[in-house]
Design an enzyme around this catalytic site. Structure first.
Site, PDB file in Angstrom:
ATOM      1  N   GLU A 217       0.885  -1.174   0.000  1.00 39.56           N
ATOM      2  CA  GLU A 217       0.000   0.000   0.000  1.00 39.56           C
ATOM      3  C   GLU A 217       0.912   1.209   0.000  1.00 39.56           C
ATOM      4  OE1 GLU A 217      -1.655   3.119   0.569  1.00 39.56           O
ATOM      5  OE2 GLU A 217      -1.882   2.559   2.683  1.00 39.56           O
TER       6      GLU A 217
ATOM      7  N   CYS B 124      -1.870   9.211   2.610  1.00 38.46           N
ATOM      8  CA  CYS B 124      -1.616   8.731   1.254  1.00 38.46           C
ATOM      9  C   CYS B 124      -2.777   9.036   0.311  1.00 38.46           C
ATOM     10  CB  CYS B 124      -1.319   7.235   1.269  1.00 38.46           C
ATOM     11  SG  CYS B 124      -2.604   6.233   2.038  1.00 38.46           S
TER      12      CYS B 124
END
Length: 492
Positions: free
Chosen positions: A258, A292
């Site tokens: 990720e 993010c």
């Protein structure tokens, strides 16, 4: 800025390995620095390769020889619920400590570091409780028993921005499937993950099932390549993800990655500007934009361009910058000096371009000299090829980009190496859903953005491989085995 005095100091000079607090092999330590003050709040030992090997061996033994490898899903669910209860008792401690370490506003920390870890344990305990690990299917020559088995020993490598939530996003589904774990947190949030160890002890998690060793890059690399590890679960930068992915490919080792993002928020000509501005807290400025999924590319139609620029600039200027332990603060500091300098460097790059600075642009004058604070910053008239529109900044620096048509907006949104998040703002939800289907990104919001922990989360392109959260995350920690047997098994 409201002054919040630190009241505690924490040292973590041992590792949690094989159910015990063990002394490190080496002598290297890391000082944890409070983001808002620049003061030392604790010291933590750093692991070397010997410590990593000891932790992996403990996890392997707990899986192969210990009781954990023989538990049923219902038995694991009971342990996970006890673990969740023990964590919930420590939610206030965890929230405060993380906010001190990385600058996360306390309200957000209470949700992601205080509540989410226990919630994830409860969610995955409920998913597996009472489930069968075997099913029987008819086959051409008899029958096949299809088994779901744990993938094995998991190396969980986690970042500093949402440290406890992201660690538990790996730990909870791994435990649910019967895996054992070696957790390597980031040194930039050196202290908080050991709250998991305290709770695991109280909950009676069997020895070796969860091992926690703080380490830097060299020891982290040793963990990734250790022959006793079966799977790597990593959240962090795309640069580090490439290295980890390459090593896992060389070793034929499973991994989920990720990684970073450079997401776009698209405001259409029929959008509600008030709703869009209110949504900036989640889309673009959450956790001081150290997220993010930050939608730092804001795409606006020329017909309403000035209106959008003014909305983003006024929102940024209205953020309250200060100590994250103050509930009134809406933008805390950067997590460390390295991150502060990175953000300031991108602001200078924006100044040196043809973009127009409309908010922020430096260090805030309201907080004094202590801490790693930066002004929320907005640039208008940004070209999508500009460095501040191409690279992940991981700080509160927004780029407003004009477009002339819906097709151009979709093209600009997709013109990125990343594909993690995004949103669209329109009065026509069906139109928004259609645009969401056309954007190459793993998550997307129509008139709002909020990560759903019960749904799969992850990225496309340079934003990663695989999905976390939701029932889909269980697949990351599952191996399937087919056992070919007689047709008599179909009757049993």
């Amino acid at each position: 800025m409201t002054t919040i005095e630190s009241t505690t100091s924490a040292d973590r000079l041992t590792f949690f390995v094989d159910g015990q607090w063990t002394k490190p092999h080496g002598t290297e330590v890391h000082e944890a620095i409070e983001a808002a003050t620049g003061e030392v709040i604790g010291t933590a030992a750093l692991a070397d390769e010997h410590d990593i090997d000891r932790a992996v061996r403990a996890a392997r033994n707990a899986l192969d020889s210990g009781p954990w490898g023989r538990t049923t899903p219902t038995e694991r669910a009971a342990v996970m619920r006890r673990f969740a209860t023990a964590l919930a008792k420590r939610s206030a401690e965890a929230s405060t400590l993380v906010s001190r370490e990385n600058g996360m506003p306390i309200g957000l920390s209470e949700a992601f570091n205080g509540g989410a870890p226990a919630g994830l344990l409860e969610m995955y305990a409920q998913m597996i409780d009472g489930t069968e690990i075997e099913s029987v299917r008819p086959a051409a020559l008899g029958a096949t028993i299809v088994r779901r088995e744990p993938v094995g020993v998991v190396a969980a490598i986690t970042p500093w921005n949402y440290p406890l939530a992201l660690a538990m996003s790996k730990i909870a589904p791994a435990l649910a499937m019967g895996c054992t774990i070696v957790l390597k947190p980031s040194p930039d949030t050196a202290l908080d993950s050991y709250i998991f160890a305290d709770a695991a002890e109280e909950a009676g998690l069997p020895a070796g099932v969860l091992n926690i060793v703080l380490a830097g890059r060299e020891a982290g690399a040793a963990l990734v390549s250790h022959p006793g590890v079966d799977k790597v679960a990593f959240t962090g930068s795309t640069e580090a993800g490439r290295i980890i992915g390459a090593e896992c490919g060389r070793l034929i080792r499973r991994c989920t990655l990720e990684l970073g993002g450079k997401s776009a928020s698209i405001f259409l000509e029929d959008g509600d500007i008030s709703a869009f501005q209110a949504g900036l807290s989640a889309t673009s400025f959450q956790n001081n934009s150290q997220t993010c999924t930050t939608q730092s590319r804001i795409l606006a139609p020329r017909s309403r361009y000035d209106e959008v620029v003014d909305a983003v600039a006024s929102y940024a200027a209205g953020l309250v910058v200060g100590n994250p332990l103050d509930p009134a603060v809406t933008c805390g500091p950067m997590a460390n000096d390295r991150q502060l300098q990175r953000v300031l460097g991108y602001i200078e790059a924006g100044r040196d371009s043809d973009a127009r600075l409309v908010a922020g642009g430096g260090r805030p004058s309201t907080v004094g000299d202590r801490g790693w604070f930066v002004e929320p910053t907005v640039f208008a008239d940004v070209d999508n090829n500009n460095v501040i529109a191409r690279e992940e900044i991981f700080g509160p620096v927004m780029a407003v980009i004009p477009f002339d048509s819906e097709e151009e907006a979709i093209r600009i949104a997709n013109d990125s190496n990343y594909g993690l998040a995004g949103s669209v703002w329109t009065a026509d939800e069906d139109r928004g859903i259609d645009i969401g289907r056309r954007i190459r990104t793993g998550t997307f919001g129509v008139n709002y953005y909020s990560t759903d922990l019960a749904a799969p989360f992850g990225g496309m392109k340079d934003s990663g491989i695989g999905r976390e959260f939701g029932p889909e995350a269980l697949e990351n920690y599952t191996e399937y085995k087919s056992v070919y047997v007689s047709a008599d098994r179909l009757q049993s």
